[in-house]
Design a protein around this motif. Structure first.
Motif, short mmCIF file in Angstrom:
data_model
loop_
_atom_site.label_atom_id
_atom_site.label_comp_id
_atom_site.label_asym_id
_atom_site.label_seq_id
_atom_site.Cartn_x
_atom_site.Cartn_y
_atom_site.Cartn_z
N UNK A 34 0.81 -1.12 0.06
CA UNK A 34 -0.03 -0.01 0.10
C UNK A 34 0.75 1.23 0.08
N UNK A 35 0.26 2.30 -0.57
CA UNK A 35 0.85 3.72 -0.55
C UNK A 35 -0.33 4.57 -0.22
N UNK A 36 -0.03 5.78 0.21
CA UNK A 36 -1.20 6.80 0.34
C UNK A 36 -0.92 7.64 -0.78
N UNK A 37 -2.02 8.32 -1.07
CA UNK A 37 -2.20 9.07 -2.41
C UNK A 37 -3.06 10.11 -2.23
N UNK A 38 -2.76 11.37 -2.79
CA UNK A 38 -3.44 12.19 -2.99
C UNK A 38 -3.73 12.57 -4.40
N UNK A 39 -4.86 12.95 -5.07
CA UNK A 39 -5.04 13.19 -6.55
C UNK A 39 -5.82 14.26 -6.62
N UNK A 40 -5.39 15.20 -7.50
CA UNK A 40 -6.01 16.48 -7.87
C UNK A 40 -6.31 16.50 -9.34
N UNK A 60 -11.18 17.04 -23.11
CA UNK A 60 -12.32 16.01 -23.23
C UNK A 60 -13.55 16.97 -23.71
N UNK A 61 -14.01 16.90 -24.89
CA UNK A 61 -14.97 17.73 -25.57
C UNK A 61 -14.61 19.19 -25.36
N UNK A 62 -13.39 19.51 -25.72
CA UNK A 62 -13.18 20.69 -25.74
C UNK A 62 -12.61 21.60 -24.24
N UNK A 63 -12.75 20.45 -23.17
CA UNK A 63 -12.22 21.04 -21.96
C UNK A 63 -10.85 20.44 -21.87
N UNK A 64 -9.99 21.45 -21.26
CA UNK A 64 -8.77 21.07 -21.08
C UNK A 64 -8.61 20.23 -19.49
N UNK A 65 -8.36 19.10 -19.43
CA UNK A 65 -8.43 18.40 -18.15
C UNK A 65 -6.84 18.06 -17.69
N UNK A 66 -6.58 18.07 -16.30
CA UNK A 66 -5.41 17.73 -15.78
C UNK A 66 -5.59 16.77 -14.53
N UNK A 67 -4.89 15.58 -14.53
CA UNK A 67 -5.03 14.91 -13.23
C UNK A 67 -3.64 14.72 -12.71
N UNK A 68 -3.20 15.00 -11.36
CA UNK A 68 -2.10 14.89 -10.86
C UNK A 68 -2.10 14.09 -9.64
N UNK A 69 -1.12 13.20 -9.38
CA UNK A 69 -1.23 12.24 -8.30
C UNK A 69 0.28 12.34 -7.50
N UNK A 70 0.29 12.10 -6.16
CA UNK A 70 1.37 12.14 -5.62
C UNK A 70 1.33 11.13 -4.60
N UNK A 71 2.04 9.89 -4.41
CA UNK A 71 2.05 8.92 -3.47
C UNK A 71 3.09 8.83 -2.41
N UNK A 72 2.79 8.35 -1.33
CA UNK A 72 3.88 8.39 0.01
C UNK A 72 3.62 6.98 0.68
N UNK A 73 4.53 6.97 1.67
CA UNK A 73 4.52 5.65 2.28
C UNK A 73 4.55 5.75 3.79
N UNK A 74 4.24 6.58 4.32
CA UNK A 74 4.33 6.63 5.79
C UNK A 74 2.75 6.93 6.21
N UNK A 75 2.57 6.82 7.70
CA UNK A 75 1.14 7.07 7.99
C UNK A 75 0.79 8.48 7.95
#
Length: 129
Positions: free
Chosen positions: A48-54, A83-98
């Motif tokens: 497992x990893x913890x993740x934050x996605x924007x 997507x249908x003329x809308x600029x999209x962006x998805x960013x993810x950052x993972x880490x491995x401590x509580x």
């Protein structure tokens, strides 16, 4: 009891005492700032990893997700598209401590600015000698 059997017994027993990784778990528009107290153990993951996605649409942050994720799915960085003329962006950052998935994914940009400033100051200081 033989020494080998004792070692196997101890190793097997201590393997069951491992503590699962804890991550913040939330999703939606207020997950960007309101996630304290929403943590859970990542017990159903092999690595497992913890993740934050924007997620963004036309430069506006629309959704944040904080969750557990399998390490093999962690690919820190951003993906962009249209997507249908809308600029999209998805960013993810993972880490491995509580409870490490507290960020907002703006840190790399800030570090880039700080690094650029320090480099510029260093070059300026070197050139003035």
């Amino acid at each position: 009891m033989s020494r080998v059997a004792f070692v196997i017994l101890v190793l097997g027993f201590t393997g069951n005492l491992s503590v699962a990784l804890r991550c913040y778990i939330c999703g939606g528009s207020n997950c960007q700032t309101s996630f304290e107290g929403t943590d859970a153990e990542c017990t159903s993951y092999t690595s497992p990893r913890c993740a934050v996605t924007r997620y963004e649409a036309d430069g506006i942050v629309t959704i944040f997700h904080r969750r557990c994720i399998e390490a093999s799915l962690c690919a820190d960085g951003c993906e962009e598209g249209d997507i249908s003329g809308v600029h999209t962006k998805a960013c993810i950052d993972c880490c491995d401590t509580d409870l490490c998935n507290t960020g907002t994914l703006f840190t790399p940009f800030v570090l880039l600015l700080i690094g650029g400033t320090v480099t510029a100051v260093g070059i300026s200081a070197t050139m003035s000698k």
